[in-house]
Write a protein that holds these residues in place. Structure first.
Motif, PDB file in Angstrom:
ATOM      1  N   ARG A 179      60.791  42.321-115.515  1.00 31.40           N
ATOM      2  CA  ARG A 179      61.818  41.797-114.435  1.00 31.40           C
ATOM      3  C   ARG A 179      63.022  42.005-114.794  1.00 31.40           C
ATOM      4  N   GLY A 180      63.290  41.929-116.006  1.00 27.59           N
ATOM      5  CA  GLY A 180      64.828  42.313-116.673  1.00 27.59           C
ATOM      6  C   GLY A 180      65.546  40.623-116.429  1.00 27.59           C
ATOM      7  N   ALA A 181      64.835  39.652-116.583  1.00 27.62           N
ATOM      8  CA  ALA A 181      65.398  38.420-116.207  1.00 27.62           C
ATOM      9  C   ALA A 181      66.526  38.218-117.190  1.00 27.62           C
ATOM     10  N   PRO A 182      67.706  37.869-116.467  1.00 28.64           N
ATOM     11  CA  PRO A 182      68.908  37.512-117.343  1.00 28.64           C
ATOM     12  C   PRO A 182      68.700  36.307-117.989  1.00 28.64           C
ATOM     13  N   ALA A 183      69.290  36.040-119.171  1.00 30.74           N
ATOM     14  CA  ALA A 183      69.314  35.006-119.946  1.00 30.74           C
ATOM     15  C   ALA A 183      70.033  33.660-119.604  1.00 30.74           C
ATOM     16  N   HIS A 184      69.674  32.498-119.545  1.00 27.63           N
ATOM     17  CA  HIS A 184      70.499  31.387-119.106  1.00 27.63           C
ATOM     18  C   HIS A 184      71.596  31.022-120.294  1.00 27.63           C
ATOM     19  N   PRO A 185      72.871  30.584-120.031  1.00 29.33           N
ATOM     20  CA  PRO A 185      73.709  30.047-121.125  1.00 29.33           C
ATOM     21  C   PRO A 185      72.763  28.906-121.951  1.00 29.33           C
ATOM     22  N   GLY A 238      50.393  25.123-128.555  1.00 26.83           N
ATOM     23  CA  GLY A 238      49.726  25.987-127.352  1.00 26.83           C
ATOM     24  C   GLY A 238      49.867  27.462-127.338  1.00 26.83           C
ATOM     25  N   TYR A 239      50.494  27.921-128.382  1.00 21.84           N
ATOM     26  CA  TYR A 239      50.543  29.451-128.366  1.00 21.84           C
ATOM     27  C   TYR A 239      49.126  30.158-128.317  1.00 21.84           C
ATOM     28  N   ARG A 240      49.326  31.125-127.326  1.00 24.47           N
ATOM     29  CA  ARG A 240      47.903  31.992-127.220  1.00 24.47           C
ATOM     30  C   ARG A 240      48.536  33.514-127.195  1.00 24.47           C
ATOM     31  N   PRO A 241      48.197  34.195-128.057  1.00 20.73           N
ATOM     32  CA  PRO A 241      48.526  35.571-128.421  1.00 20.73           C
ATOM     33  C   PRO A 241      48.628  36.473-127.242  1.00 20.73           C
ATOM     34  N   GLN A 242      47.490  36.478-126.311  1.00 26.40           N
ATOM     35  CA  GLN A 242      47.051  37.318-125.204  1.00 26.40           C
ATOM     36  C   GLN A 242      48.192  37.119-124.276  1.00 26.40           C
ATOM     37  N   GLN A 243      48.176  35.718-123.681  1.00 28.68           N
ATOM     38  CA  GLN A 243      48.989  35.318-122.829  1.00 28.68           C
ATOM     39  C   GLN A 243      50.406  35.581-123.105  1.00 28.68           C
ATOM     40  N   ALA A 244      50.718  35.308-124.309  1.00 23.68           N
ATOM     41  CA  ALA A 244      52.270  35.477-124.938  1.00 23.68           C
ATOM     42  C   ALA A 244      52.544  37.007-124.766  1.00 23.68           C
ATOM     43  N   HIS A 245      51.643  37.983-124.923  1.00 18.72           N
ATOM     44  CA  HIS A 245      52.023  39.380-124.981  1.00 18.72           C
ATOM     45  C   HIS A 245      52.220  39.720-123.339  1.00 18.72           C
ATOM     46  N   GLN A 246      51.239  39.108-122.532  1.00 20.13           N
ATOM     47  CA  GLN A 246      51.308  39.262-121.244  1.00 20.13           C
ATOM     48  C   GLN A 246      52.552  38.829-120.657  1.00 20.13           C
ATOM     49  N   ALA A 247      53.057  37.796-120.999  1.00 19.04           N
ATOM     50  CA  ALA A 247      54.362  37.134-120.551  1.00 19.04           C
ATOM     51  C   ALA A 247      55.445  38.015-120.963  1.00 19.04           C
ATOM     52  N   ARG A 292      61.418  32.272-132.405  1.00 19.71           N
ATOM     53  CA  ARG A 292      61.610  32.340-130.940  1.00 19.71           C
ATOM     54  C   ARG A 292      60.190  32.679-130.317  1.00 19.71           C
ATOM     55  N   GLU A 293      59.380  33.597-130.826  1.00 12.79           N
ATOM     56  CA  GLU A 293      58.079  34.059-130.286  1.00 12.79           C
ATOM     57  C   GLU A 293      57.368  32.759-129.832  1.00 12.79           C
ATOM     58  N   VAL A 294      57.088  31.871-130.819  1.00  9.26           N
ATOM     59  CA  VAL A 294      56.335  30.717-130.707  1.00  9.26           C
ATOM     60  C   VAL A 294      56.841  29.756-129.678  1.00  9.26           C
ATOM     61  N   SER A 295      58.083  29.555-129.587  1.00 15.59           N
ATOM     62  CA  SER A 295      58.712  28.268-128.732  1.00 15.59           C
ATOM     63  C   SER A 295      58.522  29.022-127.383  1.00 15.59           C
ATOM     64  N   ARG A 296      58.906  29.997-127.139  1.00 19.44           N
ATOM     65  CA  ARG A 296      58.849  30.823-125.634  1.00 19.44           C
ATOM     66  C   ARG A 296      57.543  30.967-125.024  1.00 19.44           C
ATOM     67  N   ASN A 297      56.654  30.651-125.947  1.00 12.40           N
ATOM     68  CA  ASN A 297      55.146  30.812-125.334  1.00 12.40           C
ATOM     69  C   ASN A 297      54.054  29.527-125.722  1.00 12.40           C
ATOM     70  N   GLY A 298      54.778  28.545-125.388  1.00 10.86           N
ATOM     71  CA  GLY A 298      53.927  27.370-125.644  1.00 10.86           C
ATOM     72  C   GLY A 298      53.892  26.349-126.778  1.00 10.86           C
ATOM     73  N   GLY A 299      54.520  26.700-127.874  1.00  3.93           N
ATOM     74  CA  GLY A 299      55.100  25.947-128.985  1.00  3.93           C
ATOM     75  C   GLY A 299      53.851  26.232-129.891  1.00  3.93           C
TER      76      GLY A 299
END
Length: 224
Positions: free
Chosen positions: A66-72, A50-59, A40-47
């Motif tokens: 934001r507490g953004a709701p998940a989509h169905p 394209g995975y970049r640990p610093q950008q993934a942590h910031q995202a 899940r971590e890799v797929s949500r942050n570039g695959g």
């Protein structure tokens, strides 16, 4: 086993593992985390590429704020943790990763049907990759190909009967191996050490496949 959110250090270790060509399961083992957490971590942050640990942590920090709701599930692109977990299981059993991704996406779709264009968009891969994957799935009975006259394109579908057909095809292929072993035994001589080994192996496969076919036929009504 550690719980909670991934730390920045763990994300750097994930990136290092990806660079070394490690599987999600191996990275998860080294971090003592569930495989689904890594996928899940890799797929949500570039695959993987394209995975970049610093950008993934910031995202992740931004999403938490934001507490953004998940989509169905039906509206989201591929990458749900449950899907990735099933993919990893399929890959560990010998299925090519792209083929497993296509198969799982079809299995978890609402009606078990998608066009090649839909698979390409959801999986974010090339049409050629999807074509190779679905051809293999069709070959082994996991998926069937249908023609949609209205949209003038092929539709790939999976239903409960696919489980039966995949077993029948696999059984037929294994039975061919058994017969080939017995034929080779004749060439070496059935009383020779090699011949006896081949006869025993072929006989074993032949009987196991016979039992498998009988069991598949007996329980096929469960799929209807």
């Amino acid at each position: 086993m550690p719980g909670g959110r991934l730390t920045q250090q763990e994300r750097h270790r994930i990136a290092a593992g990806l660079a070394d060509g490690l599987s999600y399961a191996e990275i998860a083992r080294r971090l003592e985390r569930p495989t689904s957490t890594i996928s899940r971590e890799v797929s949500r942050n570039g695959g993987p590429a394209g995975y970049r640990p610093q950008q993934a942590h910031q995202a992740t920090v931004r999403r938490a704020r934001r507490g953004a709701p998940a989509h169905p599930l039906v509206d989201r692109p591929y990458g749900n943790a449950a899907e990735e977990e099933i993919v990893e299981l399929a890959v560990s059993s010998g299925m090519p990763r792209m083929t497993a991704r296509v198969h799982v996406d079809l299995l978890l779709s609402e009606d078990g049907r998608r066009t090649a264009a839909e698979l390409t968009r959801r999986l974010q891969v090339s049409p050629a990759s999807v074509s190779v994957a679905v051809n293999l799935l069709v070959q082994y009975g996991y998926v069937r190909r249908e023609r949609d006259p209205q949209r003038r394109c092929d539709v790939y579908a999976v239903d409960d009967e696919a489980w039966y057909h995949s077993i029948v095809i696999s059984a037929r292929q294994t039975l061919e191996t058994a017969h080939a072993a017995m034929a080779a035994a004749e060439a070496f001589g059935p009383d020779s050490p090699v011949g006896r080994r081949l006869v025993r192996g072929g006989s074993f496969l032949e009987r196991v496949i016979g039992d498998m076919r009988e069991s598949a036929d007996r329980w096929r009504p469960l799929l209807t």
